[in-house]
Design a protein around this motif. Structure first.
Motif, mmCIF file in Angstrom:
data_model
loop_
_atom_site.group_PDB
_atom_site.id
_atom_site.type_symbol
_atom_site.label_atom_id
_atom_site.label_comp_id
_atom_site.label_asym_id
_atom_site.label_seq_id
_atom_site.Cartn_x
_atom_site.Cartn_y
_atom_site.Cartn_z
ATOM 1 N N PRO A 108 46.315 23.473 31.217
ATOM 2 C CA PRO A 108 47.184 22.932 32.268
ATOM 3 C C PRO A 108 48.496 23.692 32.465
ATOM 4 O O PRO A 108 49.096 23.629 33.536
ATOM 5 N N ASP A 109 48.969 24.397 31.472
ATOM 6 C CA ASP A 109 50.253 25.103 31.559
ATOM 7 C C ASP A 109 50.091 26.382 32.398
ATOM 8 O O ASP A 109 49.590 27.401 31.925
ATOM 9 N N TYR A 110 50.536 26.342 33.659
ATOM 10 C CA TYR A 110 50.351 27.457 34.606
ATOM 11 C C TYR A 110 51.029 28.742 34.129
ATOM 12 O O TYR A 110 50.478 29.836 34.282
ATOM 13 N N LEU A 111 52.229 28.624 33.552
ATOM 14 C CA LEU A 111 52.971 29.802 33.131
ATOM 15 C C LEU A 111 52.245 30.583 32.036
ATOM 16 O O LEU A 111 52.403 31.801 31.924
ATOM 17 N N LYS A 112 51.455 29.883 31.228
ATOM 18 C CA LYS A 112 50.734 30.558 30.153
ATOM 19 C C LYS A 112 49.547 31.368 30.671
ATOM 20 O O LYS A 112 49.129 32.338 30.037
ATOM 21 N N VAL A 113 48.994 30.945 31.791
ATOM 22 C CA VAL A 113 47.749 31.577 32.260
ATOM 23 C C VAL A 113 47.947 32.503 33.455
ATOM 24 O O VAL A 113 47.000 33.165 33.882
ATOM 25 N N ILE A 114 49.152 32.583 34.027
ATOM 26 C CA ILE A 114 49.340 33.365 35.252
ATOM 27 C C ILE A 114 48.999 34.846 35.060
ATOM 28 O O ILE A 114 48.313 35.456 35.899
ATOM 29 N N ASN A 115 49.463 35.443 33.970
ATOM 30 C CA ASN A 115 49.200 36.871 33.754
ATOM 31 C C ASN A 115 47.731 37.187 33.503
ATOM 32 O O ASN A 115 47.178 38.098 34.122
ATOM 33 N N PRO A 116 47.060 36.484 32.582
ATOM 34 C CA PRO A 116 45.630 36.782 32.407
ATOM 35 C C PRO A 116 44.807 36.485 33.651
ATOM 36 O O PRO A 116 43.848 37.205 33.942
ATOM 37 N N LYS A 117 45.170 35.427 34.427
ATOM 38 C CA LYS A 117 44.441 35.155 35.669
ATOM 39 C C LYS A 117 44.613 36.301 36.663
ATOM 40 O O LYS A 117 43.681 36.666 37.381
ATOM 41 N N LYS A 118 45.799 36.858 36.682
ATOM 42 C CA LYS A 118 46.091 37.977 37.577
ATOM 43 C C LYS A 118 45.179 39.158 37.250
ATOM 44 O O LYS A 118 44.600 39.785 38.146
ATOM 45 N N ARG A 119 45.028 39.458 35.969
ATOM 46 C CA ARG A 119 44.208 40.586 35.565
ATOM 47 C C ARG A 119 42.715 40.331 35.805
ATOM 48 O O ARG A 119 41.985 41.210 36.250
ATOM 49 N N LEU A 120 42.289 39.094 35.522
ATOM 50 C CA LEU A 120 40.860 38.784 35.652
ATOM 51 C C LEU A 120 40.413 38.720 37.112
ATOM 52 O O LEU A 120 39.291 39.114 37.444
ATOM 53 N N THR A 121 41.274 38.194 38.001
ATOM 54 C CA THR A 121 40.911 38.193 39.422
ATOM 55 C C THR A 121 40.848 39.620 39.956
ATOM 56 O O THR A 121 39.999 39.949 40.798
ATOM 57 N N ASN A 122 41.722 40.491 39.453
ATOM 58 C CA ASN A 122 41.642 41.907 39.823
ATOM 59 C C ASN A 122 40.311 42.504 39.356
ATOM 60 O O ASN A 122 39.656 43.249 40.091
ATOM 61 N N GLN A 123 39.900 42.128 38.148
ATOM 62 C CA GLN A 123 38.634 42.661 37.639
ATOM 63 C C GLN A 123 37.441 42.163 38.448
ATOM 64 O O GLN A 123 36.479 42.901 38.666
ATOM 65 N N LEU A 124 37.501 40.928 38.931
ATOM 66 C CA LEU A 124 36.423 40.446 39.789
ATOM 67 C C LEU A 124 36.374 41.257 41.083
ATOM 68 O O LEU A 124 35.293 41.540 41.614
ATOM 69 N N GLY A 125 37.557 41.642 41.598
ATOM 70 C CA GLY A 125 37.581 42.509 42.772
ATOM 71 C C GLY A 125 36.895 43.830 42.493
ATOM 72 O O GLY A 125 36.135 44.346 43.318
ATOM 73 N N VAL A 126 37.145 44.375 41.300
ATOM 74 C CA VAL A 126 36.509 45.626 40.898
ATOM 75 C C VAL A 126 34.986 45.466 40.842
ATOM 76 O O VAL A 126 34.226 46.322 41.303
ATOM 77 N N LEU A 127 34.526 44.355 40.282
ATOM 78 C CA LEU A 127 33.087 44.116 40.152
ATOM 79 C C LEU A 127 32.413 43.978 41.515
ATOM 80 O O LEU A 127 31.324 44.510 41.747
ATOM 81 N N TYR A 128 33.072 43.261 42.449
ATOM 82 C CA TYR A 128 32.486 43.117 43.783
ATOM 83 C C TYR A 128 32.443 44.446 44.515
ATOM 84 O O TYR A 128 31.514 44.718 45.284
ATOM 85 N N ARG A 129 33.418 45.276 44.258
ATOM 86 C CA ARG A 129 33.405 46.599 44.874
ATOM 87 C C ARG A 129 32.194 47.403 44.394
ATOM 88 O O ARG A 129 31.615 48.193 45.155
ATOM 89 N N LYS A 130 31.815 47.214 43.125
ATOM 90 C CA LYS A 130 30.678 47.955 42.574
ATOM 91 C C LYS A 130 29.385 47.651 43.304
ATOM 92 O O LYS A 130 28.477 48.484 43.346
ATOM 93 N N ILE A 131 29.257 46.440 43.912
ATOM 94 C CA ILE A 131 28.028 46.116 44.649
ATOM 95 C C ILE A 131 28.265 46.205 46.151
ATOM 96 O O ILE A 131 27.508 45.670 46.951
ATOM 97 N N ASN A 132 29.368 46.894 46.525
ATOM 98 C CA ASN A 132 29.691 47.139 47.933
ATOM 99 C C ASN A 132 29.939 45.870 48.736
ATOM 100 O O ASN A 132 29.767 45.848 49.959
ATOM 101 N N ASP A 133 30.346 44.807 48.069
ATOM 102 C CA ASP A 133 30.745 43.578 48.762
ATOM 103 C C ASP A 133 32.260 43.652 48.964
ATOM 104 O O ASP A 133 33.043 43.025 48.256
ATOM 105 N N TYR A 134 32.663 44.430 49.960
ATOM 106 C CA TYR A 134 34.071 44.738 50.146
ATOM 107 C C TYR A 134 34.886 43.520 50.582
ATOM 108 O O TYR A 134 36.079 43.416 50.268
ATOM 109 N N LYS A 135 34.236 42.606 51.280
ATOM 110 C CA LYS A 135 34.952 41.414 51.733
ATOM 111 C C LYS A 135 35.425 40.582 50.541
ATOM 112 O O LYS A 135 36.606 40.180 50.464
#
Length: 560
Positions: A108-135
């Motif tokens: 529940p503590d947003y401040l504790k998870v903001i940085n790792p969430k930032k990195r992991l959502t970026n990594q999901l963007g990287v993964l979608y790019r690998k399958i050419n799902d640019y949207k």
């Protein structure tokens, strides 16, 4: 494969892991292991050690969950997912990323998870790019960018967004996305994020004719070399190869492609190995290779889109751990199918290359054979029509023409000279006895023992002619004829030596004469180019040295 960026990820993971574990580490050995395995993921140099690091941090994550330390477990999983992606294990990386995000969503503590969430959502963007799902890639990059509050985080995601433009051949847009940050990135400390920025910017500039393209690519390469970033070096070598190929420097393009292949072997990753092989094939001018790669790429992309429904699409990342485990089991089954597809693809690829090489070799032999048959036909025509007519004319002049003896002798000498030259042409183009090849060579060379020239041959049978292929024998025969014609026309040699030998399992013929020689520039006009092109057609080599007044030396080398 454009190098994806994680530098900002590395720093935060290390700080958080060390701070979370500080009070729980009981001895220095534990600290050493943590640091050692952390570096084996962030700086991949030994693949086997990196694989062990995955097991090490997986156990750490399990222990953290048993101790109800969800945040710590999420950090360990994040580190594993990053390493899996760098190794090319995209399916496993996707599943691990989702596991980590799910754990963070339960805190529940947003401040504790903001940085790792930032990195992991970026990594999901990287993964979608690998399958050419640019949207979807853009969607996750945007989420990560909204969570970013410092320049390192921001430029990392900006580079990834620029990569999406480049993937769609929108290189001008990619450059315009990166260029405004040039000055700020220049001030950064040496890191792979800095290297990625310069390498990608330079490569995209090369696609639109930018003046600073090569300079920026070299800046990125020098940083990667300094920090020994193997995956980054693979990307640099790949970009250099394409850059030099596009400007027509095929030798350098192939040189860098081979360096990329050497890196892929060090990484021992099928993904990088396959990409390095494809890179080398793309540099070939063979249209069948390019067609194969294009079709294979299209099939792979279609198969990825159809089969790889990533967990972030199938399920909301807020779903329960049970659903995620079910998804992971399904993904493992798909992974087995993927391995089967990869094996079949590699098998088809190897067979295709083998067929093309066989056909190319067969075509080359057929061309040599056809040229030989044409020569035989030409020889017969000269012998039947020209040489016989010249012989009849000589008989007529000798028996019937009424001129003075002195004129008759002069006329006969001239006609005889014509006859000899006609016979030489016929001999040069006559059929070759390939069975008794050493005798054929001896006969054709001995015919030049006239007009004050002595031809000495040594050790013709040193070369095992029975093992030499027929089309190669024809080429060697013609090459020696060409050298003898060159000698008659230009050298005025009195002594010619031709030695046959075998050196380091390679057949070798050495020619030496004591003629007047000539300049290297003039050699281009002396028919020696014919010798060079003939010997190269069978994979051999031709070298010669000459100068005015110092004779002529040549060496032919070839395999059986």
């Amino acid at each position: 494969m454009k190098k994806l960026t994680y530098s900002f990820l590395y720093f935060f993971i290390l700080i958080n892991i060390l701070s979370l574990m500080f009070n729980k580490i009981l001895c220095q050995n534990e600290v050493d292991s943590l640091s050692f395995y952390y570096k084996s993921i962030t700086e991949i140099k030994d693949v086997s050690t990196t694989i062990k690091a995955f097991d090490f941090f997986e156990k750490k994550a399990e222990n953290s969950l048993k101790a109800n330390d969800t945040l710590e477990a999420a950090y360990y999983l994040e580190l594993i997912s990053m390493g899996q992606f760098k190794m090319g294990f995209y399916h496993k990386s996707e599943a691990t990323t989702i596991r980590s995000l799910t754990l963070l969503n339960s805190i529940p503590d947003y401040l504790k998870v903001i940085n790792p969430k930032k990195r992991l959502t970026n990594q999901l963007g990287v993964l979608y790019r690998k399958i050419n799902d640019y949207k979807n890639a853009q969607r996750f990059y945007k989420q990560s960018l909204e969570l970013s509050n410092n320049f390192i985080d921001k430029i990392t995601i900006i580079i990834n967004i620029a990569n999406i433009y480049a993937d769609q051949n929108q290189y001008k847009d990619a450059v315009e996305k990166l260029k405004p940050y040039y000055s700020e990135v220049t001030k950064l400390k040496v890191s792979n994020i800095k290297a990625n920025y310069f390498d990608n910017l330079g490569y995209y500039q090369s696609k639109i004719g930018g003046e600073d393209a090569l300079k920026n690519m070299k800046l990125g390469y020098e940083i990667r070399l300094k920090i020994q970033d193997l995956i980054g070096l693979f990307s640099s070598y790949r970009h250099f190869s394409y850059y030099y190929f596009n400007i027509g420097n095929f030798q350098k393009a192939k040189e860098y492609a081979n360096k990329a292949k050497a890196i892929s072997n060090s990484l021992n990753s099928p993904t990088y190995m396959l990409e390095a092989i494809e890179l080398l094939l793309r540099l070939e001018s063979n249209s069948d290779f390019k067609k194969y790669i294009h079709i294979n790429d299209s099939l792979n992309k279609a198969r990825q889109i159809e089969e790889n429904k990533y967990a972030a699409i199938k399920y909301n990342i807020d779903e329960s751990e049970k659903n995620l485990k079910d998804a992971q089991l399904q993904k493992e089954r798909q992974q087995k199918l993927k391995l089967l597809y990869l094996f079949l693809g590699l098998l088809i690829f190897i067979l295709s290359v083998s067929v093309v090489l066989i056909l190319r070799s067969k075509h080359k032999k057929e061309k040599i054979k056809q040229a030989y048959l044409k020569e035989v036909e030409f020889s017969k025509k000269i012998h039947d029509e020209l040489a016989n007519d010249m012989s009849d004319l000589m008989n007529y002049v000798e028996n019937d023409i009424r001129v003075s003896d002195e004129k008759k002798i002069l006329l006969l000498d001239n006609i005889e000279d014509l006859y000899v030259r006609t016979r030489d042409i016929s001999t040069q183009t006559a059929s070759i006895d390939l069975i008794n090849f050493s005798n054929s060579l001896s006969n054709v060379l001995s015919q030049h023992n006239r007009n004050g020239t002595k031809v000495v041959t040594n050790d013709i049978d040193t070369i095992n002619w029975t093992k030499v292929q027929d089309h190669k024998k024809m080429v060697i025969y013609r090459c020696l004829q060409e050298l003898m014609v060159n000698m008659k026309k230009h050298s005025n040699a009195k002594l010619v030596s031709i030695v046959f030998k075998v050196t380091n399992n390679k057949n070798e013929i050495r020619y030496v004469d004591d003629g007047i020689g000539f300049t290297v520039e003039k050699a281009k006009l002396n028919g020696l180019q014919n010798v060079e092109s003939r010997i190269e057609s069978i994979g051999g080599s031709f070298n010669f040295t000459t100068s005015k007044g110092k004779g002529f030396k040549a060496t032919l080398k070839f395999n059986s």
